[in-house]
Design an enzyme around this catalytic site. Structure first.
Site, short mmCIF file in Angstrom:
data_model
loop_
_atom_site.label_atom_id
_atom_site.label_comp_id
_atom_site.label_asym_id
_atom_site.label_seq_id
_atom_site.Cartn_x
_atom_site.Cartn_y
_atom_site.Cartn_z
CB CYS A 1 -4.25 -3.96 -4.35
SG CYS A 1 -3.24 -5.33 -4.63
CG HIS B 1 -2.79 -0.56 -6.44
ND1 HIS B 1 -1.23 -0.78 -5.56
CD2 HIS B 1 -3.05 -1.61 -6.65
CE1 HIS B 1 -1.21 -2.34 -5.47
NE2 HIS B 1 -2.59 -2.62 -6.22
CG ASN C 1 0.48 -5.41 -6.70
OD1 ASN C 1 0.50 -5.28 -6.06
ND2 ASN C 1 -0.97 -5.76 -7.73
#
Ligand code: COA
Length: 335
Positions: free
Chosen positions: A115, A262, A292
């Site tokens: 991530c 993020h 995500n």
């Protein structure tokens, strides 16, 4: 002395929309649970049997970023590709982008920082540009998660969260020192490596061992996430690394014109927003639409921000990420 500016940006998401209601048909979950815990309403998953791949999506995003930067393919000096879902175990996906775009024989580096992959990529590219080594660097973040998710009740705490997509930027050398990347900040804490991980395939656990292993039930191929633990660490590290960037640049949180966290979980973003006391218009979230998308989440969000004309010259843009590793990072950019 040079500075690094984001000269071009592009993104690509597969057409196939998977709504929470669609997931209710394949696992024991509910639209209500997913929205309440994560904020996600839908995500994109490539159609099974489609030709799409992490590198093909990255290629589409890269083409748009190159176009948007107004440069020719020949002007690209280096490629950085961030992904946790590469086409192949090896080689990395950077070389596939070089091939797909027909680029010169420039260097291609793959980043394995999940991530925070895009922030790591940005930081590395920034150093190459500031040192004078390269002028135009293509950074791609792309993920094809859907093929690796366990789409069943056993895998529901992970599979409802992740989506497919790609984002790309052209980072370019500029003489205007008033603009561009002000600083980047990178961290890791490997003692929690297994709290969010896919264990196989790995050289430690190669195919013959898996076949021999009577206890092998396929779970080591699926992502494992200790959700609560990840959540608690994420909110702390997001705040730390944003503050680190502000302190480094002698700024306070009021100086942030736009924060793009993020897109891990809407509740994480909202927690960070509250801690920084930022109004809604200063924080950009799109996890509702895409889930995500890991290394792709920040460049996709930034591309949408540009599309919506939400950044003005001179604005302070803050990017921050946290994820598997654990790794986390931030970047402060004067637009
Ligand atoms: N649908 C329905 N129920 C689900 C579910 C799903 N998709 N996933 C888990 N559950 C159940 C659990 O089995 C558990 O049931 P139980 O109480 O009967 O045991 C219950 O919901 C609560 O699970 P828990 O894991 O405690 O929920 P949570 O509030 O922590 O939310 C996450 C789970 C994954 C949404 C949350 O922990 C999270 O977002 N963590 C961070 C994830 C992240 O950011 N990852 C990427 C890092 S970059």
């Amino acid at each position: 002395m040079k500075t690094s500016i984001i000269k071009g940006i592009g993104y690509y998401v597969p057409e196939n929309i998977v709504k929470n209601k669609d997931l209710e048909k394949i696992m024991d979950t509910s639209d209500e649970w997913i929205q309440e815990r994560t904020g996600i309403r839908e995500r994109r998953w490539v159609l099974e049997n489609s030709d799409e791949s992490t590198s093909s999506m990255g290629t589409e995003a890269a083409k748009k970023a190159i176009d948007n930067a107004g440069i020719s393919h020949d002007q690209i000096d280096f490629i950085i590709f961030a992904t946790l879902s590469p086409d192949y175990f090896f080689p990395g996906s950077g070389v596939l982008i070089q091939r797909n775009l027909g680029l010169k024989e420039v260097g291609a580096l793959d980043i394995r920082n999940q991530c925070s992959g895009f922030i790591y990529a940005l930081s590395i590219a920034d150093q190459y540009i500031k040192s004078g080594m390269y002028k135009n660097i293509l950074i791609v973040g792309s993920e094809l998660h859907s093929g690796g998710l366990e789409k069943s009740t056993r895998g529901r705490n992970v599979s409802v969260i992740f989506g497919d997509g790609a984002g790309a930027v052209i980072l370019q050398a500029s003489d205007d020192l008033e603009k561009g990347i002000m600083s980047t900040h990178l961290h890791s804490e490997g003692k929690y490596a297994e709290e969010l991980a896919v264990i196989s395939p790995a050289t430690k656990k190669w195919i013959d061992k898996l076949v021999e292993d009577p206890d092998e039930d396929g779970s080591s191929y699926a992502p494992y996430m200790n959700g609560n633990f990840v959540f608690k660490n994420a909110v702390v590290r997001f705040m730390e690394v944003i503050n680190e960037a502000l302190v480094k640049n002698n700024l306070t949180k009021e100086a942030i014109d736009l924060l793009i966290p993020h897109q891990a979980n809407l509740r994480i973003s909202q927690f960070v927003q509250k801690q920084l006391a930022l109004p809604n218009e200063k924080v950009y979230n799109n996890i509702m639409k895409y889930g995500n998308t890991t290394a792709a989440s920040i460049p996709i969000a930034l591309a949408e921000v540009i599309e919506k004309d939400m950044l003005n010259e001179g604005d302070v843009l803050c990017l921050a990420a946290f994820g598997s590793g654990f790794t986390w990072g931030s970047a402060l950019i004067r637009w």
